[in-house]
Enzyme design. Structure first.
Site, short mmCIF file in Angstrom:
data_model
loop_
_atom_site.label_atom_id
_atom_site.label_comp_id
_atom_site.label_asym_id
_atom_site.label_seq_id
_atom_site.Cartn_x
_atom_site.Cartn_y
_atom_site.Cartn_z
N ARG A 6 -30.27 16.03 1.50
CA ARG A 6 -30.98 15.67 0.29
C ARG A 6 -31.33 14.14 0.82
O ARG A 6 -32.47 13.53 0.29
CB ARG A 6 -30.05 15.65 -0.88
CG ARG A 6 -30.21 17.15 -1.52
CD ARG A 6 -29.35 17.39 -2.45
NE ARG A 6 -29.27 16.39 -3.50
CZ ARG A 6 -29.54 16.48 -4.94
NH1 ARG A 6 -30.15 17.53 -5.24
NH2 ARG A 6 -29.59 15.51 -5.63
N ARG A 55 -44.64 6.89 0.61
CA ARG A 55 -44.98 5.72 -0.01
C ARG A 55 -45.24 4.65 0.74
O ARG A 55 -46.33 3.79 0.58
CB ARG A 55 -43.96 5.36 -1.10
CG ARG A 55 -43.94 6.12 -2.33
CD ARG A 55 -45.09 6.16 -3.19
NE ARG A 55 -45.15 6.80 -4.23
CZ ARG A 55 -45.82 7.81 -4.63
NH1 ARG A 55 -46.88 8.43 -3.69
NH2 ARG A 55 -45.62 8.54 -5.43
N HIS A 91 -48.58 5.13 1.86
CA HIS A 91 -49.60 4.84 0.88
C HIS A 91 -49.98 3.44 0.97
O HIS A 91 -50.86 2.78 0.54
CB HIS A 91 -49.25 5.65 -0.45
CG HIS A 91 -49.14 7.08 -0.42
ND1 HIS A 91 -48.17 7.60 -1.20
CD2 HIS A 91 -49.86 7.88 0.35
CE1 HIS A 91 -48.44 8.87 -1.10
NE2 HIS A 91 -49.60 9.04 -0.35
N SER A 141 -22.30 8.95 3.98
CA SER A 141 -20.97 8.75 4.82
C SER A 141 -21.19 7.67 5.83
O SER A 141 -20.15 7.13 6.49
CB SER A 141 -20.40 10.04 5.39
OG SER A 141 -21.60 10.43 6.48
N SER A 194 -25.13 13.62 -5.42
CA SER A 194 -26.15 13.36 -6.01
C SER A 194 -26.38 11.95 -6.81
O SER A 194 -27.52 11.50 -6.69
CB SER A 194 -26.21 14.21 -7.24
OG SER A 194 -26.36 15.62 -6.97
N GLU A 207 -27.87 10.04 -3.71
CA GLU A 207 -29.34 10.13 -3.43
C GLU A 207 -30.17 9.76 -4.40
O GLU A 207 -31.33 9.39 -4.10
CB GLU A 207 -29.40 11.82 -3.13
CG GLU A 207 -28.18 12.30 -1.96
CD GLU A 207 -27.75 13.86 -2.26
OE1 GLU A 207 -26.99 14.09 -1.29
OE2 GLU A 207 -27.80 14.25 -3.26
N ASP A 248 -38.00 3.21 -4.30
CA ASP A 248 -39.30 3.05 -5.21
C ASP A 248 -39.34 1.54 -5.40
O ASP A 248 -40.47 0.93 -5.37
CB ASP A 248 -39.14 3.86 -6.26
CG ASP A 248 -39.82 5.34 -5.92
OD1 ASP A 248 -40.09 5.52 -4.72
OD2 ASP A 248 -39.53 6.21 -6.66
#
Length: 185
Positions: free
Chosen positions: A46, A57, A60, A88, A149, A152, A160
Site C-alpha cells: 500500500r 501528481r 501532472h 519499517s 493504514s 499510508e 499531496d
C-alpha cells in the site's frame, strides 16, 4: 460504531498525525524535489500505491517523475532523487534500491516511521511520519485502524501537501495540470 463513526475517527487520527510532521523536514523534502533532476518513487504494498499516486501528481505538475519497476522508467543518474516510502524502513527490495541509487550518485529521500532503519541510515533526507507499524502485537500504537493504514494515509496526505507546495513555488495551477492529465481513457 457505524461506518460514519469510523470515518470520523479516522479523520481525527489523521489530524493528529498531520500535526506531528516536522515542518522543516517537509520543507527540505519539497526543496530537494524542486532542485532534483528526475524523481523516482518506490514503495511496497500500500505504501507503493501511495507513491504511485505521488508520481502521477508530480508528472501532472510538470516534473520528470517515474515509478520504479515500470517498463518505461529510465535509469537513475547523479542529480536525480529516489523517494522511498516505507513504514519499517527495512523492506529488502527498497534497501537494495537505496544502495544502488547512492552508488550511482543520486539522492535518497526516505518517508518512514523509522528514521533509524536501514533505509533511514542510507537516506540523504528523512521525513518521519507518525503512524502505527504493521506489527501491532506490542500494543504501542494508538489507532483503531489495522496494520499500517494510518501511516499510508498520512503518507498520501503528506505527498499531496508537497504537491501543493511545489505548485505554489512554480506557479502551477490545477488548470495547467489538467493539460498533462491522461486523455486516452
Amino acid at each position: 460504531m457505524d461506518t460514519a463513526g469510523y470515518m470520523q475517527e479516522i479523520v481525527k487520527e489523521l489530524q493528529r498525525s498531520a500535526g506531528q510532521i516536522a515542518p522543516g523536514e517537509a520543507e527540505q523534502f519539497a526543496e530537494l524535489l524542486q532542485r532534483s533532476g528526475k524523481i523516482f518513487v518506490a514503495g511496497a504494498g500500500r505504501s507503493g500505491l501511495m507513491g504511485k499516486a505521488f508520481a502521477m501528481r508530480l508528472m501532472h505538475a510538470g516534473r520528470d517523475a517515474y515509478v520504479v519497476g515500470e517498463t518505461v522508467t529510465p535509469g537513475i543518474a547523479p542529480g536525480d532523487v529516489l523517494v522511498l516510502g516505507s513504514g519499517s524502513g527495512e523492506t529488502k527490495s527498497l534497501v537494495a534500491m537505496a544502495e544502488k541509487a547512492k552508488a550511482i550518485g543520486a539522492a535518497v529521500a526516505a518517508v518512514t516511521i523509522a528514521p533509524d532503519s536501514s533505509i533511514g541510515r542510507l537516506a540523504d533526507l528523512i521525513v518521519k511520519l507518525p503512524g502505527s507499524p504493521k506489527d501491532q502485537s506490542t500494543g504501542n500504537y494508538s489507532t483503531i485502524q489495522p496494520m499500517a493504514s494510518l501511516f499510508e494515509q498520512t503518507m498520501l496526505l503528506f505527498y499531496d501537501a508537497v504537491i501543493l507546495r511545489l505548485m505554489e513555488q512554480t506557479g502551477q495551477t490545477t488548470t495547467n495540470m489538467y493539460g498533462k492529465h491522461a486523455n486516452l481513457e
